[in-house]
Design an enzyme around this catalytic site. Structure first.
Site, PDB file in Angstrom:
ATOM      1  N   ASP A   1      -3.467   2.248  -5.556  1.00 27.80           N
ATOM      2  CA  ASP A   1      -2.265   2.261  -4.706  1.00 27.80           C
ATOM      3  C   ASP A   1      -2.105   1.014  -3.844  1.00 27.80           C
ATOM      4  OD1 ASP A   1      -3.940   2.710  -2.395  1.00 27.80           O
ATOM      5  OD2 ASP A   1      -2.290   3.844  -1.509  1.00 27.80           O
ATOM      6  N   GLU A   2      -2.921   0.012  -4.089  1.00 22.83           N
ATOM      7  CA  GLU A   2      -2.952  -1.122  -3.162  1.00 22.83           C
ATOM      8  C   GLU A   2      -3.077  -2.440  -3.933  1.00 22.83           C
ATOM      9  OE1 GLU A   2      -6.195  -2.423   0.097  1.00 22.83           O
ATOM     10  OE2 GLU A   2      -6.237  -0.350  -0.509  1.00 22.83           O
TER      11      GLU A   2
ATOM     12  N   ASP B   1       0.860  -1.198   0.000  1.00 21.51           N
ATOM     13  CA  ASP B   1       0.000   0.000   0.000  1.00 21.51           C
ATOM     14  C   ASP B   1       0.895   1.246   0.000  1.00 21.51           C
ATOM     15  OD1 ASP B   1      -3.119   0.727   1.512  1.00 21.51           O
ATOM     16  OD2 ASP B   1      -1.616   2.225   1.010  1.00 21.51           O
TER      17      ASP B   1
END
Ligand code: TTP
Ligand code: MG
Length: 362
Positions: A115-116, A20
């Site tokens: 983003d993960e 993350d």
């Protein structure tokens, strides 16, 4: 010589890494403006009517600033905060670059958002099969090649890996080896469990349940009685058990775009204008490679009124055009005269068949 894939001593079954990015949108913006590195920075909506913060750097967080906070509140908490506009296109490109790094370690990657992502490295030969070392290298490469920092969690399932990635944030990593699960889970507050939102937390707390240790004292039947089907999931999660696989080809059921407005929308013309902007963004996203072959099943409009009442109205349709959304919105405005805080437009996909999408950009 072929490296030996050991079932790494700390992780006997699967090895999952959850990665993350740290304050993703803000890190990307600051990367391009290093003079802002030591200043409080927030990334907020691009127009005056969309002044809600998407994220902020860790310096700004010290002032109590958080995602989804109106910019005006943030300014009050930290008068010298620097606001920067959102640039989704840029974040999408960077996300693709980050995925290239993941692909060096495994093919089994499940993106959760820009983003993960979850990485299943169970069968990866890199770093002698050591997932902690893989996570370190991935984070180092993200830093060196992309110029932002990431945090990672390592465990034998998705639930624990995700919790672990948050444990040493920012720019850190944390592992929960199999022999540590039992102790780790006991003190975990129920709110950290996925699926436990505000309402469920209140319900659990009113029954004296604050941690996983408290949950473990309840039988499956009692938990099902309290929370229905999800009660059974909680029974497993509270013991650190999660059988969900990392799905690299997960097919999404829907796609939507929404915005929360700092100043509520009060008249129909203004609301229809915002609806058109959201519709155009939805079309743009539907044109992305991953959605091009999907068949639409229905279109929907989501509205949150100023009293926080949430309503979703939908229409079955295989085509999408602006009129469908305008009609859905007008229908809802006939029965609700309140001003609008959040507006969203979306489509649900037919997951049984995948063919050419029928778009009408009118
Ligand atoms: P997160 O990973 O939740 O947040 P973050 O990366 O900014 O910060 P953290 O270091 O705690 O991981 O979300 C990723 C991006 O998604 C974030 O940079 C901006 C966007 N976002 C929104 O637009 N609105 C929101 O309410 C949240 C939570 C995130
Ligand atoms: Mg993040």
């Amino acid at each position: 010589m072929r490296a030996i894939i050991s079932s790494h001593k700390n992780f006997n079954s699967s090895k999952i890494i959850h990665v993350d990015m740290d304050c993703f949108y803000a890190s990307v913006e600051i990367r391009e403006r290093p003079e802002l590195k030591n200043k409080p920075v927030a990334v907020a909506g691009s127009s005056a009517s969309r002044g809600v913060i998407t994220t902020c750097n860790y310096i700004a967080r010290k002032f109590g600033i958080r995602s989804a906070m109106p910019s005006i509140t943030a300014k009050r908490l930290c008068p010298h905060i620097v606001f920067l506009p959102v640039n989704m296109e840029k974040y999408r490109l960077i996300s693709k670059e980050i995925h290239k790094i993941y692909k060096c370690y495994t093919k089994v990657i499940e993106p959760v958002s820009l983003d993960e992502a979850y990485l299943d490295v169970t069968n990866s030969e890199y770093c002698q099969g050591d997932p902690e070392e893989m996570a370190r290298q991935i984070r180092m490469k993200i830093h060196e090649d992309i110029g932002i920092t990431a945090s990672a969690g390592i465990a034998s399932n998705k639930f624990l890996a995700k919790i672990a990635s948050d444990w040493n944030k920012p720019n850190g990593q944390y592992s929960i080896p199999d022999n540590a699960i039992k102790n780790f889970i006991l003190k975990l507050p129920v709110r950290k469990i996925y699926g436990v939102g505000k309402k469920t937390e209140i319900l659990l707390k009113s029954n004296g349940i604050n941690t996983c240790q408290d949950l473990q004292k309840l039988s499956k039947e009692r938990l099902s009685g309290l929370l229905g089907k999800y009660g059974r999931t909680l029974y497993s999660l509270s013991r650190g058990i999660d059988s969900r696989k990392v799905e690299s080809h997960k097919i999404s059921k829907s796609l939507s775009v929404e915005d929360t407005y700092m100043v509520d929308l009060t008249n129909q013309e203004q609301t229809l204008n915002e609806l058109r902007l959201l519709y155009l963004e939805l079309i743009k996203r539907l044109n992305m490679e991953i959605y091009k072959k999907r068949i639409i099943k229905s279109c929907y409009v989501k509205i949150k009124f100023n009293d926080f009442k949430l309503t979703t109205i939908q229409k079955s349709s295989e085509v999408i055009n602006y009129e469908i959304y305008a009609n859905l919105l007008n229908k809802s405005l006939l029965t609700n005269r309140k001003s609008i805080r959040l507006l969203g437009v979306g489509v649900q996909f037919n997951n049984e068949s995948i063919s050419q999408l029928n778009l009408d950009i009118s």
